[in-house]
Design a protein around this motif. Structure first.
Motif, PDB file in Angstrom:
ATOM      1  N   LEU A  39       0.814  -1.223   0.000  1.00  0.00           N
ATOM      2  CA  LEU A  39       0.000   0.000   0.000  1.00  0.00           C
ATOM      3  C   LEU A  39       0.839   1.260   0.000  1.00  0.00           C
ATOM      4  O   LEU A  39       0.352   2.323  -0.353  1.00  0.00           O
ATOM      5  N   GLY A  41       4.817   3.377  -0.503  1.00  0.00           N
ATOM      6  CA  GLY A  41       6.082   3.402  -1.231  1.00  0.00           C
ATOM      7  C   GLY A  41       7.221   2.912  -0.362  1.00  0.00           C
ATOM      8  O   GLY A  41       7.071   2.754   0.850  1.00  0.00           O
ATOM      9  N   VAL A  44       8.586   5.031   2.877  1.00  0.00           N
ATOM     10  CA  VAL A  44       7.732   5.386   4.002  1.00  0.00           C
ATOM     11  C   VAL A  44       8.268   4.717   5.272  1.00  0.00           C
ATOM     12  O   VAL A  44       8.618   3.543   5.271  1.00  0.00           O
ATOM     13  N   GLU A  48       5.284   5.366  10.308  1.00  0.00           N
ATOM     14  CA  GLU A  48       4.150   5.735   9.454  1.00  0.00           C
ATOM     15  C   GLU A  48       3.326   4.491   9.100  1.00  0.00           C
ATOM     16  O   GLU A  48       2.096   4.512   9.093  1.00  0.00           O
ATOM     17  N   LEU A  52      -0.727   3.360   9.931  1.00  0.00           N
ATOM     18  CA  LEU A  52      -1.703   2.848   8.969  1.00  0.00           C
ATOM     19  C   LEU A  52      -2.242   1.491   9.402  1.00  0.00           C
ATOM     20  O   LEU A  52      -3.413   1.195   9.236  1.00  0.00           O
ATOM     21  N   LYS A  85     -10.387  -0.972  -3.696  1.00  0.00           N
ATOM     22  CA  LYS A  85     -11.028   0.042  -2.863  1.00  0.00           C
ATOM     23  C   LYS A  85     -12.543  -0.030  -2.948  1.00  0.00           C
ATOM     24  O   LYS A  85     -13.241   0.977  -2.845  1.00  0.00           O
TER      25      LYS A  85
ATOM     26  N   GLU B  41      -1.422   9.277  -3.564  1.00  0.00           N
ATOM     27  CA  GLU B  41      -1.796   8.171  -2.690  1.00  0.00           C
ATOM     28  C   GLU B  41      -0.641   7.193  -2.496  1.00  0.00           C
ATOM     29  O   GLU B  41      -0.365   6.739  -1.408  1.00  0.00           O
ATOM     30  N   GLN B  42       0.015   6.836  -3.570  1.00  0.00           N
ATOM     31  CA  GLN B  42       1.111   5.872  -3.459  1.00  0.00           C
ATOM     32  C   GLN B  42       2.268   6.312  -4.334  1.00  0.00           C
ATOM     33  O   GLN B  42       2.093   6.600  -5.518  1.00  0.00           O
ATOM     34  N   LEU B  43       3.453   6.372  -3.733  1.00  0.00           N
ATOM     35  CA  LEU B  43       4.642   6.743  -4.497  1.00  0.00           C
ATOM     36  C   LEU B  43       5.167   5.493  -5.191  1.00  0.00           C
ATOM     37  O   LEU B  43       5.786   4.635  -4.577  1.00  0.00           O
ATOM     38  N   PRO B 115       1.471  10.392   3.316  1.00  0.00           N
ATOM     39  CA  PRO B 115       2.480   9.536   3.952  1.00  0.00           C
ATOM     40  C   PRO B 115       3.605   9.145   2.992  1.00  0.00           C
ATOM     41  O   PRO B 115       4.762   9.072   3.391  1.00  0.00           O
ATOM     42  N   ASP B 116       3.271   8.922   1.741  1.00  0.00           N
ATOM     43  CA  ASP B 116       4.283   8.482   0.788  1.00  0.00           C
ATOM     44  C   ASP B 116       5.195   9.603   0.306  1.00  0.00           C
ATOM     45  O   ASP B 116       6.348   9.370  -0.013  1.00  0.00           O
ATOM     46  N   LYS B 118       5.586  12.812   1.825  1.00  0.00           N
ATOM     47  CA  LYS B 118       6.058  13.829   2.763  1.00  0.00           C
ATOM     48  C   LYS B 118       7.558  13.739   2.983  1.00  0.00           C
ATOM     49  O   LYS B 118       8.208  14.755   3.210  1.00  0.00           O
ATOM     50  N   LYS B 169      -5.627   5.774   1.960  1.00  0.00           N
ATOM     51  CA  LYS B 169      -4.777   4.677   1.490  1.00  0.00           C
ATOM     52  C   LYS B 169      -5.571   3.409   1.242  1.00  0.00           C
ATOM     53  O   LYS B 169      -5.157   2.512   0.545  1.00  0.00           O
ATOM     54  N   ASP B 407      14.704   7.961  -5.263  1.00  0.00           N
ATOM     55  CA  ASP B 407      13.520   8.747  -5.622  1.00  0.00           C
ATOM     56  C   ASP B 407      13.888  10.124  -6.159  1.00  0.00           C
ATOM     57  O   ASP B 407      13.145  10.715  -6.927  1.00  0.00           O
TER      58      ASP B 407
END
Lengths: 328, 511
Positions: A39, A41, A44, A48, A52, A85, B41-43, B115-116, B118, B169, B407
């Motif tokens: 979910l 990257g 993270v 964190e 979640l 989702k 949402e997702q990196l 979250p991804d 920041k 997420k 990244d």
């Protein structure tokens, strides 16, 4: 009246089966891997991710999680897929038509081929053509379905370019929300190769089964008697003998539905057929646990339903057979 | 006479059409489709590939690893901690709203909540709209990576999203299924996991773009052989990634073409100094590096589809140190083992994923066999990535495999995550399962993050690579190559880059 009792008994069985499956599914989910990794990257932080996990309730004790799941399940909510989702049940029902039509295509093919071939081999036991069919069926039974699938794809899509290589093609949405590929030329063209691949696992088995059963019934007293009575060979073979051949075929066919569902996973994956099997494999790769559990519960339900239908069909073919548990 | 004139006009029109390249449909297949339409949402590579289709970044990478202006027309460094971006005027979002500095600031603020993302934006303290078309970014201390970071800013339509822009997420959200960007394409149809249909944005601001794709249809095809079959059978026009086993076949196909590029993802083995006493000895680590023939692995296992590495930074990165070359010398490795007092070898455990990197488990099997030659008995376990990552977090084996792509496309990122001393507070060394720790490496990396002079940064980062090399901090294996394949009428080369973000808006498809 006893049909109703039979149905109620089966419904109770279905509930128990699904409950046991959900418990097993739930207890192994921790071993499938960490859904969080899929979910977020790579950069993270662990803190964190813990946040979640808390939000998703994954840090709660097993029984708290299971109780929550059961509570929702009783209201028809099997959880929400992490990837899609959307409610897991909706996702599965959305994928069901594709799988159903693939299984239907495969069934049509293997019935259309195995019945004539099986009868032919039983009657003309020593002909060279029957020998070829029997030898071929041994080869067919030993080749794994994904190999057949890749082989078909390579020959007919890449080399010859006759048929599309993957996907489901154009579909039409029927009024009750069922997406069908059976009503478009493109959809049918896409269906051919996957259906053949899927039918290839059942075909050899059914040819052999029908042949063996047919040979057995041909030797029974009533068939000999029918001949002695002067009935035409045609009528003896295709009405009297064949009808009794069908009984074990239906039993085995019913049991094989499970195998067929298992093999749709491989066939759908090779052909990127957007059905439940492909979705299930993807869900495992992504550790989409709500979807995995919902899938195995649904498959459990399909098994119970199919077995019930088989029992009914039985009584239609042979009036001597009674519904299990029913009193005369 | 009249007919002739009509004919002439028709011919002229036909010619004119031919030069402006008529609109085309492109069908393409990736190994996955994006999880969400929400760019924050997702990196992941998938999200960024999608962002380049429906959004535009402030600046974007060009093929020389430099920056091209996109929605930022120009930029200037005001002082050590301030950079000003001049935002392009006259750009409209798909919703019809005008794009202004407000939207850019809104987007940056939203990313600081994701979250991804920041982590990437941690150094950007504030972003403010000075006027309608100027954005000022203030960083915490001098920051050399402002432009690198700006490649992640894909301005979102503030008026469209505001009030319903929560980043979720799991479960559905407005932004995960609705989108308004400025990009070359809009989405007209999307069935997750089955297909996404893109339609060209008729009001696209970049009128100089040569792109002529009117409709683009993305079909995710997870299975590599099926993806290749779809291309060779002509069902799709463009595929990525291409598995190493099929490179030759596609190259030999006259209707298809193959493009490969040396990639920037480094594959390494980390040696855990806390778990295994022997691995704390630099001589042993050096022996291991000497014993593993990574050039051989690239040649035999990767079929040439990779570049053997001696450091983390690929060529073109500031930290790339040209003096460092791959090492392989079995005798030297044996001598080093003896010198370290391990002439008889020792036992070690090793874990690798089996579906994360190209040929990952085969590489580990080969490495284990190579280490056996210097007396190290490896107990190897391989597993799917979903199970591997929790094991990696636990540091569950003496030797663990990890691949890393920076990244920021900058060398410091490798050190921050892979080789700096692990620190839970700051998150540094989060993926340093070897527990390698060297104060000089930490110091130089941190200094490079606040040094805006490029020459000085290069010197620092190259020195770090040298230290890691000399101390054999980890085992560098190779950088994975990238490969794409397309029908011969698709001009893919100009839109491809080492980041693996095909700029499909600029793609030209011939008849």
């Amino acid at each position: 009246m006893h049909i109703l009792a039979f149905l109620i008994r089966r419904a109770i069985q279905a509930v128990i089966v699904m409950f046991v499956i959900s418990l097993i599914g739930f207890s192994i989910q921790g071993n499938l891997g960490d859904p969080l990794r899929e979910l977020v990257g790579q950069s993270v932080s662990e803190a964190e991710r813990q946040l979640l996990r808390d939000e998703l309730g994954l840090n709660d004790p097993f029984f708290a999680q299971y109780a929550r799941f059961m509570g929702n399940a009783l209201q028809g909510d099997l959880g929400t897929s992490y990837f899609f989702k959307r409610p897991a049940l909706d996702v599965i029902l959305g994928k069901f038509p594709a799988t159903f039509e693939l299984v239907l295509g495969a069934t049509v093919i293997f019935l259309a081929v195995s019945i004539p071939a099986g009868i032919y081999c039983a009657i003309n036991r020593t002909s060279w053509f029957a020998r070829i069919i029997m030898t071929g069926s041994i080869v067919g039974i030993s080749v794994p379905v994904f190999l057949t699938a890749i082989f078909l794809q390579w020959i007919f899509a890449v080399e010859l370019g006759w048929l599309p290589s993957s996907g489901r093609g154009d579909t039409i949405t029927l009024p009750w929300g069922w997406d069908t590929g059976l009503l478009t030329i493109d959809g049918l063209a896409h269906l051919i190769l996957p259906s053949i691949a899927l039918s290839s696992i059942m075909l050899p088995l059914f040819i052999r089964l029908i042949r063996a059963e047919m040979m057995e019934t041909m030797g029974t007293d009533y068939v000999r008697f029918a001949r002695a009575k002067g009935l035409s060979t045609r009528r003896v073979r295709y009405v009297h003998a064949f009808r009794n051949t069908l009984l074990p075929v239906v039993t085995v066919g019913g049991l094989m539905i499970g195998t067929l569902i298992a093999y749709t996973i491989l066939t759908e994956t090779v052909f990127q057929w957007p059905g439940m099997g492909f979705m299930f494999l993807e869900a495992i790769n992504r550790v989409d646990t709500p979807l995995i559990i919902a899938y195995i519960i649904m498959v459990g339900l399909i098994f119970v339903v199919v077995n019930t239908v088989v029992d009914f069909v039985y009584t239609l073919i042979n009036p001597m057979v009674k519904l299990p548990g029913a009193k005369s | 006479m009249k007919t002739i004139r009509t004919l002439a006009t028709a011919t002229a029109m036909a010619l004119a059409l031919a030069t402006t390249a008529p609109a085309q449909t492109l069908t393409f297949a990736y190994d996955a489709d994006p999880v969400s339409l929400d760019p924050h949402e997702q990196l992941s590579g998938g999200t960024l590939q999608l962002s380049h289709m429906i959004f535009d970044p402030l600046v974007r990478w060009n093929s020389e690893l430099g920056f091209d202006p996109r929605l930022a027309e120009s930029w200037e460094r005001v002082d050590d901690t301030t950079v000003r971006f001049k935002i392009r005027e006259g750009v409209k979002f798909h919703s019809g709203n005008d794009m202004t500095a407000e939207d850019v600031v809104y987007t940056i603020d939203r990313m600081k909540e994701s979250p991804d993302f920041k982590g990437i934006f941690a150094a950007w303290e504030t972003a403010t709209a000075v006027d309608d078309y100027t954005v000022e970014v203030k960083t915490a201390g001098p920051n050399p990576l402002v432009l690198h970071t700006a490649t992640y800013v894909f301005p979102m339509d503030k008026k469209f999203y505001e009030g319903q822009d929560e980043i979720v997420k799991h479960g559905d959200s407005f932004a995960s299924s609705n989108v308004s960007g400025t990009g070359p394409f809009t989405i007209t149809e999307r069935e997750q996991g089955v297909k996404v249909v893109f339609e060209r944005n008729p009001n696209y601001w970049d009128t100089d773009s040569p792109g002529n794709v009117q409709t683009a249809i993305l079909t995710p095809i997870k299975e590599a052989p099926t993806r290749v079959a779809a291309l060779l059978s002509g069902d799709v026009d463009f595929i990525a990634p291409v598995p190493p086993t099929d490179l030759e076949r596609i190259d030999a196909d006259e209707n298809s073409k193959l493009v490969t590029m040396s990639g920037t993802r480094i594959i390494t083995l980390q040696l855990n100094q806390n778990r295994n006493e022997a691995l704390a000895n630099p001589k042993v680590r050096e022996a291991i590096v000497y014993a593993i023939n990574n050039e051989g692995i690239v040649k035999k296992i990767m079929k040439g589809f990779g570049t053997a590495a001696a450091q983390q930074s690929p060529e073109g990165y500031l930290g790339y140190n040209a003096d460092l070359a791959p090492r392989y010398d079995l005798e030297k490795a044996q001598a080093l083992m003896a010198e370290a007092g391990y002439a008889d070898g020792f036992n070690a455990t090793m874990m690798c994923p089996n579906n994360r990197y190209v040929n990952d488990f085969k590489i580990c099997e080969a490495s284990a066999a190579m280490l056996a030659k210097i007396g190290i008995n490896i107990d190897l376990t391989t597993m799917p990535k979903a199970q591997y990552w929790p094991k990696f977090d636990e540091r569950a084996a003496d030797i663990m495999m990890i691949g890393w792509h920076s990244d920021t496309e900058d060398s410091a990122n490798f050190n921050e995550f892979l080789t700096m001393t692990p620190d839970e507070e700051t998150g540094r060394g989060q993926y340093n399962s070897g527990n390698y720790s060297n104060a000089k490496v930490d110091e130089l990396t941190l200094a490079s993050l606040t040094e805006t002079d490029e020459a000085k940064r290069a010197e620092m980062l190259q020195e770090v690579e040298k230290i890691l090399y000399d101390e054999a901090a980890y085992v560098p294996l190779h950088w994975q190559d990238l490969a794409w394949a397309a029908g011969s009428n698709v001009e893919i080369e100009p839109v491809l880059n080492v980041m693996n973000f095909p700029y499909l808006g600029d793609l030209v498809v011939n008849e």
